[in-house]
Design an enzyme around this catalytic site. Structure first.
Site, mmCIF file in Angstrom:
data_model
loop_
_atom_site.group_PDB
_atom_site.id
_atom_site.type_symbol
_atom_site.label_atom_id
_atom_site.label_comp_id
_atom_site.label_asym_id
_atom_site.label_seq_id
_atom_site.Cartn_x
_atom_site.Cartn_y
_atom_site.Cartn_z
ATOM 1 N N LYS A 121 127.716 4.252 -4.650
ATOM 2 C CA LYS A 121 127.437 3.056 -3.879
ATOM 3 C C LYS A 121 126.649 2.058 -4.662
ATOM 4 O O LYS A 121 126.003 2.440 -5.737
ATOM 5 C CB LYS A 121 126.692 3.669 -2.720
ATOM 6 N N HIS A 124 121.044 -1.526 -4.195
ATOM 7 C CA HIS A 124 121.022 -2.781 -3.440
ATOM 8 C C HIS A 124 119.538 -3.470 -3.454
ATOM 9 O O HIS A 124 118.811 -2.660 -4.394
ATOM 10 C CB HIS A 124 121.541 -2.664 -1.928
ATOM 11 N N HIS A 127 116.917 -0.676 -3.074
ATOM 12 C CA HIS A 127 116.833 0.241 -4.091
ATOM 13 C C HIS A 127 115.950 -0.534 -5.371
ATOM 14 O O HIS A 127 115.181 0.133 -5.848
ATOM 15 C CB HIS A 127 118.045 0.695 -4.736
HETATM 16 N N1 ARG Z 1 119.048 8.215 -2.051
HETATM 17 C C1 ARG Z 1 118.293 7.931 -1.055
HETATM 18 C C2 ARG Z 1 118.688 6.484 -0.331
HETATM 19 O O1 ARG Z 1 119.063 5.721 -1.182
HETATM 20 C C3 ARG Z 1 116.732 7.881 -1.191
HETATM 21 C C4 ARG Z 1 116.130 9.281 -1.638
HETATM 22 C C5 ARG Z 1 114.586 9.324 -1.510
HETATM 23 N N2 ARG Z 1 114.205 10.489 -2.358
HETATM 24 C C6 ARG Z 1 114.340 11.545 -1.505
HETATM 25 N N3 ARG Z 1 113.446 12.649 -2.252
HETATM 26 N N4 ARG Z 1 114.710 11.891 -0.520
HETATM 27 O O2 ARG Z 1 118.178 6.228 0.848
#
Ligand code: ARG
Length: 561
Positions: A121, A124, A127
């Protein structure tokens, strides 16, 4: 000096402790009001007297030491006038190469989980924000002597990969994926959802492929791994542009063989309940929705992998704190996961697991450059910022050396600074004009100030100054600048305590503004050599503090602009 004043007040008023006094003590807006002011409003309740009277009394009681030139009441304030020469010497004495650093974190480890984009993905703007905030927190803790583990918890496991494999096999091509990367994967994903609306059997196929992945099927895993590698190339390109990195790219898939142990422990401790075929931890007692642990088909989910990650990190990194930087929308998720760890009997969960949420950033009017449809790619925004700065440079200073490098540092610096200038929880909108302005409260303004300091040093030809005559820099703007510089170590600590990079960005802005006022009042290249040296000394340390402050934000500064 501030501490000396706090001591004096503390000796006079028994009712307040030093910490409170320190919190109340202000720096007055005008020089004729002194260097520090102690407002007496809060004391009115304690002493049952008007603040003006209290101020009078305190001013009368305080013994004027050699560090002060005067103590006087002014309305409800007690104003302290410091002996400027002693103060200047004192600040200068403190500043060395590691000014602002400390050892309070020595022997302690902090895990910071940030960035963590979802494979296949787009990366964005959300992030981008976790990446920028997490990186700044890393620098802040590092400066305080902590050992930091920078963890990228990639979203690289889950049923979405089953869907992607089905879509790729049906409609994709190796060439297209290799050529276009994430946008192509995203398109396949979108197409899957469109087609699955008409043909539900696609969903079954997707589930089967994910089950295959979980069982270690070679074909399934090799396609998945390929998607992941392709995505990582794009993410690392962004990290490169931002000039940052990670110690671990341990994404969700890393924990796929570690969730079983979690389920076992939860079962043993009697925490698991069945609910419509799924297994959950009931959190009714804590006013939270239940934490889902395994789905009907037995597969683990996001929360299960987060639980496994917590124990893995505890065992391997022995963290004192584990910090998660994500958008506010994940607040409940982390509250649930942390609560489950606590219910498993690990008391440290309460203090050591910390969610650091942030608000949204968007371009005013909502129009951000896009590559396909409405999807905004962080990389496009970064590039747009750099190219816009390049245009400004071409107009204003076409002969500048290393134009591309300067444009990159300033273009990226503008985005980072804007992201970190407000409390992280606030939503921010921006316009290019605003964040690229060289005279607003912006990254380019601070960087320009830094370059201006560098240029002063080039013009005077002095790079190092030893002892100076402190009495030569006791004028208003010099002392005001030194007062800002004086605050640096405290600012770094406060930023760490509050997990708030904006404390640093606000501070760097204040130093830059104080420097510019000093610069307008004080010419540096003067006949009198001692005077020149004294002023240049101030330029050198202001430049150092601005650079170190920007470093904490993850912003680089060009020597020339
Ligand atoms: N991949 C997730 C997202 O893009 C964020 C992960 C954050 N870290 C965790 N340990 N859950 O929303």
């Amino acid at each position: 000096m501030k501490n000396k004043i706090i001591d004096l007040i503390d000796e006079t008023i028994e009712e307040l402790d030093k910490e409170i006094i320190s919190g109340i003590l202000e720096i007055p807006p005008k020089e004729d009001m002194g260097d520090f002011a102690f407002p007496c409003f809060q004391l009115a309740k304690i002493f049952r007297k008007a603040p003006n009277m209290i101020a009078e009394e305190i001013a009368g009681k305080i013994e004027v030491t050699k560090d002060l030139s005067k103590v006087a009441a002014m309305g409800p304030y007690v104003n302290f006038y410091v002996n400027k020469e002693i103060y200047v010497k004192e600040v200068l004495r403190k500043i060395g190469k590691n000014y602002g650093s400390s050892k309070i974190g020595e022997g302690k480890t902090i895990c910071i989980d940030y960035s963590s984009p979802n494979v296949a993905k787009n990366f964005h703007v959300g992030h981008l924000r976790t990446t920028i905030i997490g990186n700044s927190l890393y620098h802040i803790f590092d400066k305080l002597g902590y050992h930091v583990e920078r963890i990228n918890h990639l979203g690289d496991w889950g049923t979405q990969f089953g869907k992607l494999i089905v879509a790729y096999k049906k409609w994709g091509s190796k060439e297209a994926v290799e050529e276009k990367g994430i946008p192509e994967l995203l398109e396949l994903y979108v197409k899957f959802h469109k087609e699955a609306e008409k043909d539900d059997s696609l969903n079954d196929q997707a589930r089967e492929w994910f089950v295959k992945m979980e069982q270690g099927d070679e074909e399934a895993l090799s396609i998945w791994k390929w998607f992941k590698d392709i995505s990582l190339v794009e993410y690392k390109r962004i990290y490169n542009i931002l000039n940052l990195g990670f110690d671990h790219y341990t994404g969700e898939s890393f924990y796929r063989d570690k969730t079983g142990a979690i389920v076992d422990e939860l079962t043993k401790k009697g925490l698991l309940e069945e609910s419509q075929g799924a297994m959950i931890v009931n959190l009714d007692d804590y006013d939270m929705a239940p934490c889902l642990i395994t789905k009907k088909d037995g597969s683990s989910i996001y929360a299960t992998r987060d639980l496994a990650a917590i124990f893995y990190r505890k065992e391997n990194y022995h963290f004192d704190k584990c910090i998660y930087v994500t958008g506010l929308e994940q607040k409940l998720h982390f509250a649930q996961v942390f609560k489950v760890v606590e219910l498993m009997g690990y008391e440290w969960a309460k203090e050591q697991l910390i969610h650091v949420p942030y608000g949204l950033v968007s371009l005013e009017g909502g129009k951000l450059s896009t590559r396909s449809g409405n999807i905004v790619y962080a990389e496009d925004i970064l590039k747009e910022s750099v190219s816009k700065i390049k245009e400004i440079i071409e107009q204003k200073n076409p002969d500048l050396e290393n134009k591309d490098d300067v444009a990159r540092k300033v273009g990226i610096g503008a985005i980072i600074f804007n992201d970190l200038y407000n409390q992280r929880i606030k939503d921010v909108t921006f316009t290019w004009e605003k964040i690229h302005s060289f005279d607003g409260e912006t990254g380019p303004y601070v960087q320009y100030t830094y370059a201006r300091a560098a240029s002063v040093l080039r013009k005077t030809g002095i790079t190092e100054v030893g002892e100076i005559d402190a009495s030569l820099i006791t004028d208003e703007t010099s002392v005001a600048l030194l007062k800002e510089i004086d605050r640096f170590p405290e600012v770094v600590k406060t930023a760490a305590e509050r997990l708030e990079p904006s404390v640093v960005s606000r501070y760097v802005m204040a130093v830059a503004q104080a420097f510019n006022r000093f610069y307008h009042e004080n010419q540096c290249k003067v006949e009198d050599e001692n005077l020149m040296k004294a002023r240049v000394k101030l330029v050198i340390i202001a430049k150092q503090v601005i650079r170190d402050g920007l470093d904490l934000l993850g912003i680089q500064c060009p020597e020339q602009m």
